[in-house]
Design an enzyme around this catalytic site. Structure first.
Site, short mmCIF file in Angstrom:
data_model
loop_
_atom_site.label_atom_id
_atom_site.label_comp_id
_atom_site.label_asym_id
_atom_site.label_seq_id
_atom_site.Cartn_x
_atom_site.Cartn_y
_atom_site.Cartn_z
N CYS A 57 -8.91 9.33 -9.77
CA CYS A 57 -8.26 9.28 -11.09
C CYS A 57 -9.18 9.80 -12.18
O CYS A 57 -8.71 10.28 -13.22
CB CYS A 57 -7.79 7.86 -11.38
SG CYS A 57 -9.11 6.64 -11.35
N GLY A 90 -1.10 4.83 -9.62
CA GLY A 90 -0.41 5.95 -8.99
C GLY A 90 -0.02 7.00 -10.01
O GLY A 90 -0.66 7.17 -11.05
N SER A 91 1.06 7.70 -9.71
CA SER A 91 1.46 8.83 -10.54
C SER A 91 2.03 8.38 -11.88
O SER A 91 2.56 7.27 -12.02
CB SER A 91 2.51 9.66 -9.80
OG SER A 91 3.76 8.98 -9.77
N GLU A 104 -2.54 2.15 -14.02
CA GLU A 104 -3.60 3.16 -13.98
C GLU A 104 -2.97 4.43 -13.44
O GLU A 104 -2.63 4.51 -12.25
CB GLU A 104 -4.77 2.73 -13.10
CG GLU A 104 -5.89 3.75 -13.10
CD GLU A 104 -7.03 3.39 -12.18
OE1 GLU A 104 -7.91 4.26 -11.97
OE2 GLU A 104 -7.05 2.27 -11.64
N PRO A 129 0.83 -1.20 0.00
CA PRO A 129 0.00 0.00 0.00
C PRO A 129 0.87 1.26 0.00
O PRO A 129 2.09 1.19 0.19
CB PRO A 129 -0.78 -0.13 1.31
CG PRO A 129 0.15 -0.89 2.21
CD PRO A 129 0.90 -1.84 1.32
#
Length: 301
Positions: free
Chosen positions: A263, A207-208, A229, A157
């Site tokens: 997102c 994430g980024s 993603e 996580p």
């Protein structure tokens, strides 16, 4: 959230108060966790789809019995309104049942009408690295699906939100064989060590964009599949024949839910000039009257 070489201190974003300090996984612990997942893969993959489906359902049952602990942990680490977290965790638990049903419906080989064969099989150890905005929901979008087809999982996580994962792991361990799901806590160095390990067969990362590029590059060097993603700029187009009041309500939901930390948050809005003024007036009214700080002191949404 603050970090030292060996620990992470989680803070409540509503108050800035420290909630809990947890140890960060050392390099040898990362290696041992991946080794355990790799060692458990052959026996887990050898189970029948029905056996794996039963195990996923057992995880769902255990998580339902522990839902209060998971919700409280996620509340402290994300600061989101309680009802939002309850809904997200319930949806996360439902994913375990969903993937049990998927694998029960049929998993294996499939003949193609024009000839040939699709053969579905597990790959080995799957790395699942997830962000902080919906830590349980996003993790459980990937983990039960990876397990359903016979992979084992190493789960990291976000270092900002490790508490909900820690709270969920006892339920997962009670329902699954040893080693099938391994939890690792830490920042980017832990994630990089996981992704670069040659025993990892597939990586799922949310994430980024910058980190996603690094994950993709490390995976490409090993010809390893990767699921990404990442961030983006999500546009909304509102044409002249659209009800501006209806559109404003949808845009408010898309922009303001979870304070926009999603997102798919709407970030650019293109409105036909003929309805721009009433839409803007309604959106302004909604922002002023309907969206406020949660009663618990949490963020907007």
């Amino acid at each position: 959230m603050t970090m030292s070489d060996r620990s992470i201190t989680v803070t409540d974003p509503r108050t800035g108060h420290e909630v809990r300090t947890v140890p960060s996984s050392r390099g040898d612990e990362v290696d041992d966790a991946i080794a355990a997942a790799a060692a458990s893969w052959p026996s887990w993959a050898a189970q029948s789809p029905a056996e794996r489906a039963a195990a996923l359902r057992a995880v769902a049952d255990e998580l339902r019995a522990s839902i209060d602990e998971v919700v409280e942990a996620e509340l402290m680490e994300t600061g989101q309104p309680r009802d939002q977290i309850v809904g997200a965790v319930e949806a996360a638990i439902a994913n375990w049942v969903h993937f049990a049903e998927v694998v029960e419906a049929g998993y294996g080989s499939e003949a193609l009408p024009g000839g040939g064969l699709i053969h579905r099989r597990s790959l080995g150890v799957a790395a699942v690295i997830v962000p902080w905005n919906f830590p349980t929901l996003i993790a459980f979008r990937f983990i039960p699906g990876m397990l359903a087809v016979g992979n084992t999982v190493v789960w990291k996580p976000s270092e900002k939100t490790p508490l909900s994962a820690i709270a969920a792991m006892p339920a997962i361990r009670r329902a699954l064989p040893d080693g099938v799901v391994q939890l690792l806590i830490g920042a980017g160095d832990v994630g990089a060590r996981i992704v670069e390990d040659p025993r990892v067969a597939i990586t799922a990362f949310t994430g980024s964009t910058a980190t996603g590029r690094a994950v993709a590059a490390a995976s490409a060097q090993r010809l390893r599949p990767v699921l990404l993603e990442l961030g983006g700029k999500d546009p909304v187009i509102v044409d002249r024949d659209v009800d501006p009041l209806w559109a404003a309500r949808l845009i408010a939901d898309g922009c303001f839910t979870n304070t926009g930390q999603i997102c798919t948050s709407m970030e650019r809005i293109y409105v036909h000039r003929e309805i721009a003024e009433p839409l803007l007036a309604e959106l302004t009214r909604i922002a002023a009257e309907s969206w406020r700080f949660a009663d618990e002191g949490g963020p907007l949404g």
